[in-house]
Design a protein around this motif. Sequence first.
Motif, PDB file in Angstrom:
ATOM      1  N   GLU A 298     -45.358  33.305  64.972  1.00  0.00           N
ATOM      2  CA  GLU A 298     -46.314  31.611  65.636  1.00  0.00           C
ATOM      3  C   GLU A 298     -45.060  31.169  64.619  1.00  0.00           C
ATOM      4  OE1 GLU A 298     -50.369  31.342  66.024  1.00  0.00           O
ATOM      5  OE2 GLU A 298     -50.450  33.012  67.410  1.00  0.00           O
ATOM      6  N   TYR A 299     -44.874  31.463  62.787  1.00  0.00           N
ATOM      7  CA  TYR A 299     -44.232  30.403  62.319  1.00  0.00           C
ATOM      8  C   TYR A 299     -43.403  30.267  62.867  1.00  0.00           C
ATOM      9  CZ  TYR A 299     -42.240  29.120  57.820  1.00  0.00           C
ATOM     10  OH  TYR A 299     -41.196  28.528  57.267  1.00  0.00           O
TER      11      TYR A 299
ATOM     12  N   ASN B  24     -43.129  27.043  65.461  1.00  0.00           N
ATOM     13  CA  ASN B  24     -43.614  26.586  64.767  1.00  0.00           C
ATOM     14  C   ASN B  24     -42.543  25.909  64.676  1.00  0.00           C
ATOM     15  OD1 ASN B  24     -46.299  26.486  65.600  1.00  0.00           O
ATOM     16  ND2 ASN B  24     -47.127  27.194  64.487  1.00  0.00           N
ATOM     17  N   THR B  25     -41.204  26.364  63.992  1.00  0.00           N
ATOM     18  CA  THR B  25     -40.122  26.124  62.877  1.00  0.00           C
ATOM     19  C   THR B  25     -39.155  25.641  63.810  1.00  0.00           C
ATOM     20  OG1 THR B  25     -40.449  27.418  60.976  1.00  0.00           O
ATOM     21  CG2 THR B  25     -38.580  26.485  61.857  1.00  0.00           C
TER      22      THR B  25
END
Length: 93
Positions: A40-41, A44-45
């Motif tokens: 998820e990180y 998002n990045t």
Amino acid sequence: MQFTDLEHIDIEILKYIAKHQPISKSIVLKNFPEEKYSTEYRINTLMNGYISEEKETKDSSGRRIIVVNRPLGIYTLNKDGNRFFQDLKKLNL
């Protein structure tokens, strides 16, 4: 975000999205588990340069028009992502 900022797993996620787009977040997470890859990180990045999330837009009938931009959790490569993916293919990565 530049190519040098990407880890190998970021590139693998991008390649996977490119191959299966449009693709839901749940399918990406199924193939790249959150616990193992912090997916998820990473998504998002990657949204800061390579992928876009589709959004639902609604117009309400009546006196007022209300536009709702609700994220759908469905991803595609954006223009920069497509260019990057083409560069990867040229390099056979």
